[in-house]
Design a protein around this motif. Structure first.
Motif, mmCIF file in Angstrom:
data_model
loop_
_atom_site.group_PDB
_atom_site.id
_atom_site.type_symbol
_atom_site.label_atom_id
_atom_site.label_comp_id
_atom_site.label_asym_id
_atom_site.label_seq_id
_atom_site.Cartn_x
_atom_site.Cartn_y
_atom_site.Cartn_z
ATOM 1 N N ARG A 185 0.834 -1.206 0.000
ATOM 2 C CA ARG A 185 0.000 0.000 0.000
ATOM 3 C C ARG A 185 0.868 1.256 0.000
ATOM 4 O O ARG A 185 1.852 1.328 0.748
ATOM 5 C CB ARG A 185 -0.880 -0.016 1.249
ATOM 6 C CG ARG A 185 -1.841 1.181 1.407
ATOM 7 C CD ARG A 185 -2.643 0.971 2.680
ATOM 8 N NE ARG A 185 -3.531 2.046 3.055
ATOM 9 C CZ ARG A 185 -4.866 1.961 2.935
ATOM 10 N NH1 ARG A 185 -5.435 0.909 2.408
ATOM 11 N NH2 ARG A 185 -5.614 2.955 3.366
ATOM 12 N N PRO A 186 0.525 2.266 -0.815
ATOM 13 C CA PRO A 186 1.284 3.516 -0.787
ATOM 14 C C PRO A 186 1.226 4.145 0.613
ATOM 15 O O PRO A 186 0.172 4.132 1.250
ATOM 16 C CB PRO A 186 0.553 4.421 -1.794
ATOM 17 C CG PRO A 186 -0.325 3.520 -2.593
ATOM 18 C CD PRO A 186 -0.596 2.310 -1.767
ATOM 19 N N MET A 187 2.362 4.661 1.104
ATOM 20 C CA MET A 187 2.434 5.185 2.479
ATOM 21 C C MET A 187 1.597 6.457 2.674
ATOM 22 O O MET A 187 1.369 6.880 3.804
ATOM 23 C CB MET A 187 3.901 5.485 2.854
ATOM 24 C CG MET A 187 4.771 4.261 3.108
ATOM 25 S SD MET A 187 4.268 3.234 4.519
ATOM 26 C CE MET A 187 4.594 4.333 5.915
ATOM 27 N N ASP A 188 1.146 7.072 1.576
ATOM 28 C CA ASP A 188 0.361 8.303 1.740
ATOM 29 C C ASP A 188 -1.144 8.026 1.834
ATOM 30 O O ASP A 188 -1.953 8.938 1.772
ATOM 31 C CB ASP A 188 0.656 9.293 0.602
ATOM 32 C CG ASP A 188 0.130 8.814 -0.749
ATOM 33 O OD1 ASP A 188 -0.251 7.625 -0.866
ATOM 34 O OD2 ASP A 188 0.101 9.633 -1.683
ATOM 35 N N ASN A 189 -1.510 6.747 1.970
ATOM 36 C CA ASN A 189 -2.932 6.402 2.103
ATOM 37 C C ASN A 189 -3.226 6.018 3.556
ATOM 38 O O ASN A 189 -2.830 4.954 4.009
ATOM 39 C CB ASN A 189 -3.276 5.254 1.141
ATOM 40 C CG ASN A 189 -4.773 5.097 0.951
ATOM 41 O OD1 ASN A 189 -5.573 5.855 1.510
ATOM 42 N ND2 ASN A 189 -5.162 4.109 0.170
ATOM 43 N N PRO A 190 -3.917 6.904 4.301
ATOM 44 C CA PRO A 190 -4.094 6.689 5.745
ATOM 45 C C PRO A 190 -5.020 5.522 6.081
ATOM 46 O O PRO A 190 -5.800 5.064 5.256
ATOM 47 C CB PRO A 190 -4.701 8.007 6.218
ATOM 48 C CG PRO A 190 -5.371 8.582 5.013
ATOM 49 C CD PRO A 190 -4.567 8.131 3.829
ATOM 50 N N GLU A 220 2.311 7.127 10.792
ATOM 51 C CA GLU A 220 2.077 6.011 9.857
ATOM 52 C C GLU A 220 0.590 5.785 9.640
ATOM 53 O O GLU A 220 0.168 5.384 8.552
ATOM 54 C CB GLU A 220 2.703 4.706 10.396
ATOM 55 C CG GLU A 220 4.217 4.652 10.284
ATOM 56 C CD GLU A 220 4.918 5.325 11.457
ATOM 57 O OE1 GLU A 220 4.235 5.939 12.321
ATOM 58 O OE2 GLU A 220 6.169 5.235 11.522
ATOM 59 N N VAL A 221 -0.216 6.003 10.690
ATOM 60 C CA VAL A 221 -1.663 5.772 10.599
ATOM 61 C C VAL A 221 -2.340 6.873 9.782
ATOM 62 O O VAL A 221 -3.151 6.600 8.898
ATOM 63 C CB VAL A 221 -2.294 5.701 12.016
ATOM 64 C CG1 VAL A 221 -3.814 5.740 11.944
ATOM 65 C CG2 VAL A 221 -1.832 4.433 12.726
ATOM 66 N N SER A 222 -2.005 8.128 10.074
ATOM 67 C CA SER A 222 -2.710 9.246 9.447
ATOM 68 C C SER A 222 -2.028 9.707 8.164
ATOM 69 O O SER A 222 -2.520 10.616 7.503
ATOM 70 C CB SER A 222 -2.802 10.409 10.425
ATOM 71 O OG SER A 222 -1.504 10.758 10.847
#
Ligand code: TXA
Ligand code: MG
Length: 341
Positions: free
Chosen positions: A55-60, A109-111
């Protein structure tokens, strides 16, 4: 890594909850779709979710809780806006995710670096038992490989995650079948970011005016900002080219049958099946949108078990639960719709 498929017995829930509290991943059933869970307060654990899914890291991610009190007590949010209170009172526990201003306890990492956080209180008894036993909120996106349809059975999760995660809890088939409704209460007027089991009509009945993000029904233009990062990614698409046909029953059947060959299939309503002469993938009864939501992802996954190159799909209605079905299917089809007059 060996992936253990576990039934939701008391012992297995305890075992999995401990693993989650200790920073490991587990796929868990919810009433919407299966989630890939980690301790939401542990940034390193959450990072593993992104790796397993690609998953892309910019997707919360959505943070799951098992009671309303911990949202504030655990500093998951900095405030609960009045309209969020109303929505939570009305629809929690259930398939609604509410975006609120992020609290101190939420790792980046979550948001994904946003100032907001998505919170959901699921109704599934196994999910609730796991969160309670773990003693921490659980960050969990859908438990599919990024881009694939969300899993609605343990077999779907096994297909995507076998060898990548230690535990999958088998809770049977998910009742709703599409992901939760996502609504933000950070703006003055709440805005629907993703339609799901709770409908736009129900949200409006509860809190009055609710806007609808353009990305729910339309393709974003180049450079246009997505209110919800997840809406900008390609999603749910089978390997075959899926094209939606907007028409009445008769014209749909005629159109598909006239294109009959070994490489063509139909993602149709149950009622269409007997009249079609190509391979069929029925995804629900024509006038039963809940039934369509419940079966859509399984139907999309079964297309990938064939070598078909073109699949013609019915174009769902856009009201009630139909909006959620339409939102997923239009993405699966890459927004390709043929309208027959
Ligand atoms: O039903 C569900 O919601 C399932 C189950 C496991 O709970 N989870 C799920 O998570 O569908 P996921 O990660 O596949 O989808 C979450 C969506 C994404 O589109 C993401 O971009 C959006 O919610 N989202 C998460 N946090 C957000 C935020 N702070 N602002 C806007 N959108 C957010
Ligand atoms: Mg997802």
């Amino acid at each position: 890594m060996e992936t253990r498929l576990l039934l939701p017995t008391k012992e297995n829930i305890e075992l999995t909850a401990q693993a989650l509290a200790n920073g490991q991943l587990a796929a868990i059933p919810t009433e919407t779709v299966y989630g890939l869970a980690a301790n939401a307060l542990d940034g390193d654990a959450v990072r593993k979710i992104f790796e397993a899914k690609g998953r892309p890291m910019d997707n919360p991610l959505i943070v799951h809780v098992s009671d309303l009190a911990s949202v504030k007590n655990m500093e998951l949010v900095s405030e609960i806006p009045p309209k969020a209170v109303k929505l939570a009172e009305k629809f929690w526990p259930g398939p609604l995710t509410i975006i609120m201003p992020k609290g101190k306890a939420i790792p980046n990492e979550v948001s994904a670096g946003l100032e907001t956080v998505a919170i959901r209180f699921p109704s599934h008894p196994v999910t609730r038992a796991l969160i309670s036993a773990a003693g921490v909120p659980l960050a969990a996106p859908s438990a599919n490989t990024s881009g694939s349809p969300s899993p609605t059975s343990a077999a779907h999760v096994m297909h995507d995650m076998s060898g990548k995660i230690p535990y999958i809890i088998d809770g049977g088939i998910c009742e709703v079948g599409v992901e939760s409704t996502v609504v933000t209460t950070v703006s003055d007027t709440p805005m629907l970011l993703r339609p799901g089991g709770i409908t736009l009509e129900q949200l409006r009945e509860a809190v009055g005016e609710v806007d609808v993000s353009e990305a729910v029904l339309f393709k974003l233009k180049e450079g246009q900002k997505a209110e919800s990062p997840g809406m900008k990614y390609k999603h749910y698409a089978p390997k075959a080219n899926l094209i939606l046909i907007k028409s009445d029953d008769e014209k749909y059947i005629e159109y598909v049958n006239s294109r009959k060959n070994d490489n063509v299939g139909a993602l149709c309503y149950d009622e269409d099946e007997e009249n079609l002469s190509v391979k069929t993938f029925p995804f629900g009864k024509k006038n039963d949108f809940e039934n369509q939501a419940n079966r859509l992802f399984d139907a999309l996954r079964s297309i990938d078990e064939t070598n078909l190159t073109t699949v013609y799909g019915r174009c769902p209605e856009t009201y009630g639960t139909g909006m959620a079905v339409y939102n997923r299917l239009i993405r699966a089809a890459g927004f390709e719709v043929i309208e027959l007059a």
